[in-house]
Design a protein around this motif. Structure first.
Motif, PDB file in Angstrom:
ATOM      1  N   ALA A   1      97.858  29.874 -11.083  1.00 29.16           N
ATOM      2  CA  ALA A   1      96.480  29.762 -11.566  1.00 29.16           C
ATOM      3  C   ALA A   1      95.493  30.408 -10.601  1.00 29.16           C
ATOM      4  CB  ALA A   1      96.125  28.296 -11.795  1.00 29.16           C
ATOM      5  N   ARG A   2      95.712  30.198  -9.304  1.00 33.79           N
ATOM      6  CA  ARG A   2      94.788  30.753  -8.314  1.00 33.79           C
ATOM      7  C   ARG A   2      94.909  32.267  -8.194  1.00 33.79           C
ATOM      8  NH1 ARG A   2      95.598  26.160  -3.548  1.00 33.79           N
ATOM      9  NH2 ARG A   2      94.015  24.694  -4.325  1.00 33.79           N
ATOM     10  N   GLY A   3      96.059  32.805  -8.588  1.00 35.77           N
ATOM     11  CA  GLY A   3      96.267  34.242  -8.479  1.00 35.77           C
ATOM     12  C   GLY A   3      95.776  35.047  -9.660  1.00 35.77           C
ATOM     13  N   LEU A   4      95.331  34.364 -10.702  1.00 34.58           N
ATOM     14  CA  LEU A   4      94.865  35.054 -11.904  1.00 34.58           C
ATOM     15  C   LEU A   4      93.389  35.409 -11.797  1.00 34.58           C
ATOM     16  CD1 LEU A   4      96.584  32.770 -14.587  1.00 34.58           C
ATOM     17  CD2 LEU A   4      97.266  35.093 -13.957  1.00 34.58           C
ATOM     18  N   ALA A   5      93.029  36.563 -12.321  1.00 29.30           N
ATOM     19  CA  ALA A   5      91.619  36.946 -12.346  1.00 29.30           C
ATOM     20  C   ALA A   5      90.822  36.025 -13.263  1.00 29.30           C
ATOM     21  CB  ALA A   5      91.481  38.398 -12.797  1.00 29.30           C
ATOM     22  N   VAL A   6      91.440  35.619 -14.365  1.00 29.60           N
ATOM     23  CA  VAL A   6      90.822  34.682 -15.306  1.00 29.60           C
ATOM     24  C   VAL A   6      91.756  33.486 -15.443  1.00 29.60           C
ATOM     25  CG1 VAL A   6      89.963  34.328 -17.641  1.00 29.60           C
ATOM     26  CG2 VAL A   6      89.725  36.573 -16.550  1.00 29.60           C
ATOM     27  N   PRO A   7      91.324  32.277 -15.112  1.00 31.39           N
ATOM     28  CA  PRO A   7      92.217  31.120 -15.173  1.00 31.39           C
ATOM     29  C   PRO A   7      92.585  30.761 -16.605  1.00 31.39           C
ATOM     30  CG  PRO A   7      89.979  30.429 -14.686  1.00 31.39           C
ATOM     31  CD  PRO A   7      89.980  31.927 -14.632  1.00 31.39           C
ATOM     32  N   PRO A   8      93.700  30.050 -16.815  1.00 30.04           N
ATOM     33  CA  PRO A   8      94.054  29.591 -18.160  1.00 30.04           C
ATOM     34  C   PRO A   8      92.965  28.685 -18.741  1.00 30.04           C
ATOM     35  CG  PRO A   8      95.895  29.323 -16.648  1.00 30.04           C
ATOM     36  CD  PRO A   8      94.700  29.669 -15.816  1.00 30.04           C
ATOM     37  N   ASP A   9      92.878  28.675 -20.055  1.00 30.86           N
ATOM     38  CA  ASP A   9      91.938  27.766 -20.725  1.00 30.86           C
ATOM     39  C   ASP A   9      92.477  26.343 -20.757  1.00 30.86           C
ATOM     40  OD1 ASP A   9      90.016  29.833 -21.705  1.00 30.86           O
ATOM     41  OD2 ASP A   9      91.806  30.525 -22.763  1.00 30.86           O
ATOM     42  N   LEU A  10      93.794  26.230 -20.883  1.00 30.17           N
ATOM     43  CA  LEU A  10      94.434  24.925 -21.062  1.00 30.17           C
ATOM     44  C   LEU A  10      95.662  24.844 -20.180  1.00 30.17           C
ATOM     45  CD1 LEU A  10      95.215  22.242 -22.568  1.00 30.17           C
ATOM     46  CD2 LEU A  10      96.269  23.698 -24.325  1.00 30.17           C
ATOM     47  N   ALA A  11      95.859  23.686 -19.538  1.00 32.51           N
ATOM     48  CA  ALA A  11      97.099  23.390 -18.826  1.00 32.51           C
ATOM     49  C   ALA A  11      97.769  22.203 -19.500  1.00 32.51           C
ATOM     50  CB  ALA A  11      96.821  23.079 -17.358  1.00 32.51           C
ATOM     51  N   LEU A  12      99.025  22.384 -19.902  1.00 29.40           N
ATOM     52  CA  LEU A  12      99.849  21.314 -20.462  1.00 29.40           C
ATOM     53  C   LEU A  12     100.803  20.863 -19.370  1.00 29.40           C
ATOM     54  CD1 LEU A  12     100.553  22.799 -23.980  1.00 29.40           C
ATOM     55  CD2 LEU A  12      99.783  20.459 -23.597  1.00 29.40           C
ATOM     56  N   LEU A  13     100.613  19.646 -18.863  1.00 33.81           N
ATOM     57  CA  LEU A  13     101.286  19.219 -17.643  1.00 33.81           C
ATOM     58  C   LEU A  13     102.216  18.036 -17.853  1.00 33.81           C
ATOM     59  CD1 LEU A  13      98.214  19.169 -15.216  1.00 33.81           C
ATOM     60  CD2 LEU A  13      99.652  21.113 -15.830  1.00 33.81           C
ATOM     61  N   ASP A  14     103.433  18.165 -17.315  1.00 37.61           N
ATOM     62  CA  ASP A  14     104.270  16.994 -17.109  1.00 37.61           C
ATOM     63  C   ASP A  14     103.691  16.232 -15.924  1.00 37.61           C
ATOM     64  OD1 ASP A  14     106.306  15.177 -17.348  1.00 37.61           O
ATOM     65  OD2 ASP A  14     107.873  16.491 -16.568  1.00 37.61           O
ATOM     66  N   ILE A  15     104.124  15.000 -15.701  1.00 32.07           N
ATOM     67  CA  ILE A  15     103.570  14.220 -14.595  1.00 32.07           C
ATOM     68  C   ILE A  15     104.550  14.089 -13.433  1.00 32.07           C
ATOM     69  CG2 ILE A  15     102.862  11.891 -13.907  1.00 32.07           C
ATOM     70  CD1 ILE A  15     101.180  11.705 -16.323  1.00 32.07           C
ATOM     71  N   GLU A  16     105.761  13.646 -13.694  1.00 26.80           N
ATOM     72  CA  GLU A  16     106.720  13.447 -12.616  1.00 26.80           C
ATOM     73  C   GLU A  16     107.580  14.694 -12.473  1.00 26.80           C
ATOM     74  OE1 GLU A  16     108.795   9.779 -12.745  1.00 26.80           O
ATOM     75  OE2 GLU A  16     106.960   8.586 -12.788  1.00 26.80           O
ATOM     76  N   MET A  17     107.276  15.473 -11.414  1.00 27.75           N
ATOM     77  CA  MET A  17     107.960  16.735 -11.163  1.00 27.75           C
ATOM     78  C   MET A  17     108.237  16.870  -9.677  1.00 27.75           C
ATOM     79  SD  MET A  17     105.640  19.386 -13.402  1.00 27.75           S
ATOM     80  CE  MET A  17     104.121  18.907 -12.546  1.00 27.75           C
ATOM     81  N   PRO A  18     109.226  17.679  -9.291  1.00 26.51           N
ATOM     82  CA  PRO A  18     109.420  17.968  -7.869  1.00 26.51           C
ATOM     83  C   PRO A  18     108.209  18.726  -7.318  1.00 26.51           C
ATOM     84  CG  PRO A  18     111.329  18.667  -9.175  1.00 26.51           C
ATOM     85  CD  PRO A  18     110.234  18.330 -10.144  1.00 26.51           C
ATOM     86  N   GLY A  19     107.895  18.452  -6.071  1.00 30.69           N
ATOM     87  CA  GLY A  19     106.848  19.217  -5.404  1.00 30.69           C
ATOM     88  C   GLY A  19     105.440  18.713  -5.607  1.00 30.69           C
ATOM     89  N   GLY A  20     105.256  17.611  -6.348  1.00 27.57           N
ATOM     90  CA  GLY A  20     103.904  17.081  -6.525  1.00 27.57           C
ATOM     91  C   GLY A  20     103.676  16.527  -7.909  1.00 27.57           C
TER      92      GLY A  20
END
Length: 230
Positions: A42-61
């Motif tokens: 997300a931080r590397g994109l010139a234009v961020p996504p409009d929507l994030a669909l997120l799981d909750i329990e994942m490795p790394g955070g």
């Protein structure tokens, strides 16, 4: 609509790709297997996504922590997609638009996307404002935040507002980390309201705010004093 899917299960990501491919206004699909990869994307994109669909329990955070960071990176809408019902309250405290419990139907996803479209049709919400107990306030007017068990108290003298959140969670919300500086395990201050700094021994200090309140800077947070003018 540009959509970012974040889930550590390949099968879950594949199912979301199939469902979203049927939506005429989904122009681009991005995906990541964990929180660090999603945030870097997300931080590397010139234009961020409009929507994030997120799981909750994942490795790394946690997806809950990721949601706050993605909002900070410019993602306007967050919807959680998870098998864990117990995080729903925390998700909505982070202004998630919906909370999809796996397994869900295409119709249930469609209802969530309808909310997303409605939000995207509005002007972006001002970064410097927040809703607390049904009341919109300007973060710039909050002089300091104090911890009160599982709540935070936002101080806008002569009044204060109570919100259910930990101090650590509040300080990763979109716009909050740039506005408030943690100077003690129990409180964070808005540097714009600091009128005087009295430096004590052993790296401690006392900050006097515009309202007259005095806040202690503990030794563990003495590095925060570098953010203030000498």
């Amino acid at each position: 609509m540009r959509v970012l899917i974040v889930d550590d299960e390949p099968a879950a990501r594949a199912r979301l790709r199939r469902l979203l491919a049927a939506e005429a206004d989904v122009a681009e699909l991005l995906e990541a297997p964990d929180a660090p990869a999603a945030l870097a994307l997300a931080r590397g994109l010139a234009v961020p996504p409009d929507l994030a669909l997120l799981d909750i329990e994942m490795p790394g955070g946690s997806g809950v922590q990721l949601a706050a960071a993605l909002r900070e990176a410019g993602v306007r809408c967050v919807v959680f997609s998870t098998a864990h019902a117990e995080h729903a309250l925390r998700a909505f405290e982070l202004a998630a638009l919906d909370y999809l419990l796996k397994p869900y139907t295409a119709e249930r996803l469609g209802a969530a996307l309808a909310r997303v479209r409605e939000r995207l049709a509005r002007p972006p919400e001002p970064v410097g404002e927040w809703w607390v107990a049904g009341e919109r306030l300007r973060l710039a007017d909050v002089q300091w935040i104090s911890a009160a068990d599982n709540y935070i108290e936002l101080h806008l003298p002569p009044r204060s507002l109570l919100e259910r959140a930990t101090l650590a969670d509040a300080l990763v919300r979109p716009g909050w980390a740039a506005r408030f500086l943690r100077v003690h395990r129990s409180h964070a201050v808005n540097p714009a309201h600091v009128q005087r700094i009295e430096r004590l021994g052993s790296g401690e200090a006392v900050l006097t705010l515009g309202c007259g309140a005095a806040l202690r800077v503990s030794r563990g947070y003495r590095a925060a004093l570098d953010r203030f003018a000498p």
